[in-house]
Design a protein around this motif. Structure first.
Motif, PDB file in Angstrom:
ATOM      1  N   ALA A   4     -14.469   1.299   1.088  1.00 47.53           N
ATOM      2  CA  ALA A   4     -13.247   2.088   0.974  1.00 47.53           C
ATOM      3  C   ALA A   4     -13.157   3.104   2.102  1.00 47.53           C
ATOM      4  CB  ALA A   4     -13.199   2.811  -0.373  1.00 47.53           C
ATOM      5  N   SER A   5     -11.964   3.232   2.674  1.00 45.61           N
ATOM      6  CA  SER A   5     -11.646   4.171   3.751  1.00 45.61           C
ATOM      7  C   SER A   5     -12.198   3.746   5.107  1.00 45.61           C
ATOM      8  CB  SER A   5     -12.137   5.591   3.398  1.00 45.61           C
ATOM      9  OG  SER A   5     -11.569   6.543   4.274  1.00 45.61           O
ATOM     10  N   ALA A   6     -12.832   2.581   5.179  1.00 44.34           N
ATOM     11  CA  ALA A   6     -13.268   2.072   6.483  1.00 44.34           C
ATOM     12  C   ALA A   6     -12.069   1.639   7.312  1.00 44.34           C
ATOM     13  CB  ALA A   6     -14.211   0.892   6.305  1.00 44.34           C
ATOM     14  N   LEU A   7     -12.196   1.739   8.618  1.00 42.65           N
ATOM     15  CA  LEU A   7     -11.281   1.049   9.524  1.00 42.65           C
ATOM     16  C   LEU A   7     -11.861  -0.360   9.607  1.00 42.65           C
ATOM     17  CD1 LEU A   7     -10.749   3.737  12.310  1.00 42.65           C
ATOM     18  CD2 LEU A   7      -9.792   3.597   9.990  1.00 42.65           C
ATOM     19  N   TYR A   8     -11.295  -1.262   8.833  1.00 41.66           N
ATOM     20  CA  TYR A   8     -11.947  -2.504   8.486  1.00 41.66           C
ATOM     21  C   TYR A   8     -12.475  -3.261   9.700  1.00 41.66           C
ATOM     22  CZ  TYR A   8     -12.938  -6.941   6.236  1.00 41.66           C
ATOM     23  OH  TYR A   8     -13.573  -8.062   5.775  1.00 41.66           O
ATOM     24  N   GLY A   9     -13.764  -3.598   9.618  1.00 41.05           N
ATOM     25  CA  GLY A   9     -14.414  -4.360  10.673  1.00 41.05           C
ATOM     26  C   GLY A   9     -14.743  -3.556  11.905  1.00 41.05           C
ATOM     27  N   GLN A  10     -14.463  -2.232  11.883  1.00 33.17           N
ATOM     28  CA  GLN A  10     -14.664  -1.428  13.089  1.00 33.17           C
ATOM     29  C   GLN A  10     -15.505  -0.174  12.833  1.00 33.17           C
ATOM     30  OE1 GLN A  10     -11.123  -1.044  15.553  1.00 33.17           O
ATOM     31  NE2 GLN A  10     -10.234  -2.888  14.657  1.00 33.17           N
ATOM     32  N   TYR A  11     -15.063   0.688  11.916  1.00 32.86           N
ATOM     33  CA  TYR A  11     -15.804   1.923  11.660  1.00 32.86           C
ATOM     34  C   TYR A  11     -15.953   2.161  10.168  1.00 32.86           C
ATOM     35  CZ  TYR A  11     -15.216   3.490  16.517  1.00 32.86           C
ATOM     36  OH  TYR A  11     -15.253   3.604  17.877  1.00 32.86           O
ATOM     37  N   PRO A  12     -17.174   2.422   9.680  1.00 33.50           N
ATOM     38  CA  PRO A  12     -17.323   2.901   8.314  1.00 33.50           C
ATOM     39  C   PRO A  12     -16.742   4.311   8.207  1.00 33.50           C
ATOM     40  CG  PRO A  12     -19.435   2.168   9.242  1.00 33.50           C
ATOM     41  CD  PRO A  12     -18.466   2.288  10.371  1.00 33.50           C
ATOM     42  N   PRO A  13     -16.404   4.764   6.993  1.00 35.35           N
ATOM     43  CA  PRO A  13     -16.006   6.162   6.849  1.00 35.35           C
ATOM     44  C   PRO A  13     -17.198   7.079   7.141  1.00 35.35           C
ATOM     45  CG  PRO A  13     -16.362   5.172   4.703  1.00 35.35           C
ATOM     46  CD  PRO A  13     -16.447   4.053   5.705  1.00 35.35           C
ATOM     47  N   LEU A  14     -16.906   8.314   7.508  1.00 35.84           N
ATOM     48  CA  LEU A  14     -17.982   9.273   7.771  1.00 35.84           C
ATOM     49  C   LEU A  14     -18.808   9.517   6.516  1.00 35.84           C
ATOM     50  CD1 LEU A  14     -15.981  11.854   9.916  1.00 35.84           C
ATOM     51  CD2 LEU A  14     -17.665  10.201  10.741  1.00 35.84           C
ATOM     52  N   VAL A  15     -18.149   9.497   5.353  1.00 37.89           N
ATOM     53  CA  VAL A  15     -18.826   9.650   4.068  1.00 37.89           C
ATOM     54  C   VAL A  15     -18.115   8.753   3.052  1.00 37.89           C
ATOM     55  CG1 VAL A  15     -19.633  12.021   4.461  1.00 37.89           C
ATOM     56  CG2 VAL A  15     -17.387  11.636   3.437  1.00 37.89           C
ATOM     57  N   ASN A  16     -18.774   8.487   1.943  1.00 38.51           N
ATOM     58  CA  ASN A  16     -18.173   7.744   0.840  1.00 38.51           C
ATOM     59  C   ASN A  16     -17.612   8.753  -0.157  1.00 38.51           C
ATOM     60  OD1 ASN A  16     -17.507   6.208  -1.391  1.00 38.51           O
ATOM     61  ND2 ASN A  16     -19.399   5.018  -1.407  1.00 38.51           N
ATOM     62  N   GLY A  45     -12.147  -4.888  -6.471  1.00 39.69           N
ATOM     63  CA  GLY A  45     -11.113  -3.882  -6.201  1.00 39.69           C
ATOM     64  C   GLY A  45     -10.660  -3.874  -4.758  1.00 39.69           C
ATOM     65  N   ASN A  46     -10.453  -5.040  -4.184  1.00 40.87           N
ATOM     66  CA  ASN A  46     -10.164  -5.147  -2.748  1.00 40.87           C
ATOM     67  C   ASN A  46      -8.656  -5.195  -2.487  1.00 40.87           C
ATOM     68  OD1 ASN A  46      -9.943  -5.935  -0.002  1.00 40.87           O
ATOM     69  ND2 ASN A  46     -11.908  -6.997  -0.118  1.00 40.87           N
ATOM     70  N   SER A  47      -8.216  -4.383  -1.543  1.00 36.86           N
ATOM     71  CA  SER A  47      -6.858  -4.401  -0.994  1.00 36.86           C
ATOM     72  C   SER A  47      -6.939  -3.700   0.352  1.00 36.86           C
ATOM     73  CB  SER A  47      -5.877  -3.712  -1.956  1.00 36.86           C
ATOM     74  OG  SER A  47      -4.546  -3.771  -1.468  1.00 36.86           O
ATOM     75  N   GLY A  48      -5.823  -3.289   0.882  1.00 41.25           N
ATOM     76  CA  GLY A  48      -5.843  -2.581   2.153  1.00 41.25           C
ATOM     77  C   GLY A  48      -4.462  -2.098   2.534  1.00 41.25           C
ATOM     78  N   VAL A  49      -4.435  -1.036   3.332  1.00 39.88           N
ATOM     79  CA  VAL A  49      -3.195  -0.487   3.876  1.00 39.88           C
ATOM     80  C   VAL A  49      -3.204  -0.758   5.373  1.00 39.88           C
ATOM     81  CG1 VAL A  49      -1.803   1.583   4.218  1.00 39.88           C
ATOM     82  CG2 VAL A  49      -3.113   1.295   2.094  1.00 39.88           C
ATOM     83  N   ASN A  68      -9.362  11.425  -0.675  1.00 35.74           N
ATOM     84  CA  ASN A  68      -9.602  12.357  -1.782  1.00 35.74           C
ATOM     85  C   ASN A  68      -9.942  13.762  -1.302  1.00 35.74           C
ATOM     86  OD1 ASN A  68      -9.172  10.310  -3.702  1.00 35.74           O
ATOM     87  ND2 ASN A  68     -11.312   9.671  -3.628  1.00 35.74           N
ATOM     88  N   GLY A  69      -9.238  14.186  -0.238  1.00 28.74           N
ATOM     89  CA  GLY A  69      -9.433  15.538   0.297  1.00 28.74           C
ATOM     90  C   GLY A  69     -10.593  15.674   1.259  1.00 28.74           C
ATOM     91  N   VAL A  70     -11.269  14.575   1.576  1.00 31.12           N
ATOM     92  CA  VAL A  70     -12.440  14.595   2.449  1.00 31.12           C
ATOM     93  C   VAL A  70     -12.134  13.818   3.732  1.00 31.12           C
ATOM     94  CG1 VAL A  70     -14.885  14.004   2.660  1.00 31.12           C
ATOM     95  CG2 VAL A  70     -13.955  14.702   0.444  1.00 31.12           C
ATOM     96  N   VAL A  71     -12.394  14.400   4.892  1.00 30.96           N
ATOM     97  CA  VAL A  71     -12.157  13.709   6.164  1.00 30.96           C
ATOM     98  C   VAL A  71     -13.154  12.557   6.305  1.00 30.96           C
ATOM     99  CG1 VAL A  71     -12.192  13.903   8.674  1.00 30.96           C
ATOM    100  CG2 VAL A  71     -11.203  15.740   7.301  1.00 30.96           C
ATOM    101  N   THR A  72     -12.624  11.356   6.453  1.00 31.34           N
ATOM    102  CA  THR A  72     -13.488  10.190   6.642  1.00 31.34           C
ATOM    103  C   THR A  72     -13.357   9.582   8.043  1.00 31.34           C
ATOM    104  OG1 THR A  72     -11.782   8.805   5.594  1.00 31.34           O
ATOM    105  CG2 THR A  72     -13.593   9.595   4.201  1.00 31.34           C
ATOM    106  N   HIS A  73     -12.278   9.934   8.758  1.00 33.16           N
ATOM    107  CA  HIS A  73     -12.130   9.574  10.176  1.00 33.16           C
ATOM    108  C   HIS A  73     -11.394  10.719  10.854  1.00 33.16           C
ATOM    109  CE1 HIS A  73     -13.436   5.423   9.571  1.00 33.16           C
ATOM    110  NE2 HIS A  73     -12.689   5.431   8.486  1.00 33.16           N
ATOM    111  N   ASN A  74     -11.889  11.128  12.006  1.00 32.04           N
ATOM    112  CA  ASN A  74     -11.310  12.258  12.726  1.00 32.04           C
ATOM    113  C   ASN A  74     -10.840  11.789  14.096  1.00 32.04           C
ATOM    114  OD1 ASN A  74     -10.584  14.767  13.686  1.00 32.04           O
ATOM    115  ND2 ASN A  74     -12.675  15.453  14.049  1.00 32.04           N
ATOM    116  N   ALA A  75      -9.534  11.485  14.193  1.00 30.56           N
ATOM    117  CA  ALA A  75      -8.945  11.011  15.449  1.00 30.56           C
ATOM    118  C   ALA A  75      -9.773   9.860  16.035  1.00 30.56           C
ATOM    119  CB  ALA A  75      -8.815  12.153  16.454  1.00 30.56           C
ATOM    120  N   THR A  76     -10.072   8.891  15.195  1.00 29.93           N
ATOM    121  CA  THR A  76     -10.875   7.733  15.592  1.00 29.93           C
ATOM    122  C   THR A  76      -9.984   6.690  16.247  1.00 29.93           C
ATOM    123  OG1 THR A  76     -12.354   8.149  13.728  1.00 29.93           O
ATOM    124  CG2 THR A  76     -12.480   5.978  14.766  1.00 29.93           C
ATOM    125  N   ALA A  77     -10.451   6.108  17.334  1.00 30.95           N
ATOM    126  CA  ALA A  77      -9.680   5.102  18.065  1.00 30.95           C
ATOM    127  C   ALA A  77     -10.050   3.703  17.575  1.00 30.95           C
ATOM    128  CB  ALA A  77      -9.932   5.223  19.556  1.00 30.95           C
TER     129      ALA A  77
END
Length: 270
Positions: A162-174, A134-138, A214-223
């Motif tokens: 899913a929801s990672a900043l690819y190659g840089q930051y995992p999401p805060l939660v899955n 199920g791989n894609s990306g925006v 899905n209504g859950v914050v996974t990155h908060n003003a992440t650089a």
């Protein structure tokens, strides 16, 4: 006690309504208060521009009145082209549901700072594992990826789920839903800034992003550390201040729908 006639009351009420509709009659703020730190406005300044009215969508996730709808009801792919060659987009779009095809697609229009809404679904029939499922990306500005992946009970490297900043930051939660279920990304993005109006190419502020999955914050003003690439990080360049929205073809049949974008401007900009 002296009472007012009905006619006088009506006049006073209508006059008050007129004043309320016009922020300059009477003054609704102050000009004798301290200046704010940016030196532009007094605290509670009477002359500060009033925010414009924007009609929100009629249901959660629906496009507000000032949004550009990139994928909506119907079969209109006119705002998209293939990334390679800038030829008309060839992905399948039926009844407002887009399915990934061969090659990336990108928007014809470009943006810098924006709010982006995307709805997506991975295949209900699970095939593969890790990055093959199920791989894609925006891609924001065509440079900064928010990963799309089936991350429901699918182990992979954390900055690739899913929801990672690819190659840089995992999401805060899955916050992933099950395969085949529709999921949402609400993304607020600020493009990088360079010193001296991009003339010398020196980075002033990196790109930042807030992602709600899905209504859950996974990155908060992440650089972002830099642009997104596989197994490395691209350096910032002045060309990264503006760009299209891209959707990745990774060989998996991913569905997208209800994609819209709103450009964002700084406070007090017209």
């Amino acid at each position: 006690m002296k009472t007012l006639s009905l006619a006088v009351v009506v006049v006073l009420l209508s006059t008050g309504a007129a004043y309320a509709a016009d922020p300059k009659k009477p003054s609704l703020g102050y000009t004798d208060t301290p200046m704010q730190p940016n030196g532009k406005w007094h605290v509670h300044d009477s002359d500060r521009p009033v925010p414009k009215v924007v009609t929100p969508g009629d249901k959660p996730g629906a496009a507000p009145a000032d949004a550009t709808v990139l994928i909506g009801p119907g079969n209109d792919l006119s705002k998209w082209v293939q990334k390679v060659g800038n030829t008309p987009a060839t992905w399948s779009l039926k009844d407002g549901v887009l399915e990934t095809g061969k090659g990336y697609i990108k928007t014809k229009e470009e943006w810098s700072d924006f709010q982006l809404h995307v709805e997506w679904a991975t295949p209900s029939v699970v095939k593969g594992d890790s990055q093959g499922r199920g791989n894609s990306g925006v891609f924001l500005l065509g440079q900064f990826e928010v990963q799309v992946l089936d991350s429901h009970q699918n182990p992979t490297y954390p900055d690739g789920q899913a929801s990672a900043l690819y190659g840089q930051y995992p999401p805060l939660v899955n916050a992933s839903r099950k395969p085949g279920e529709w999921q949402t990304y609400d993304i607020v993005f600020t493009a990088p800034r360079f010193k001296d109006g991009n003339k010398d190419g020196k980075l002033d502020k990196p790109a930042t992003v807030t992602v709600i999955h899905n209504g859950v914050v996974t990155h908060n003003a992440t650089a972002y550390f830099g642009g997104t690439t596989h197994r490395k990080i691209a350096e910032y360049t002045p060309a990264m201040v503006k760009g299209p929205i891209e959707i990745q073809d990774h060989g998996n049949p991913i569905h997208y729908r209800n994609i819209w974008i709103r450009p964002l401007k700084g406070y007090d900009q017209p």
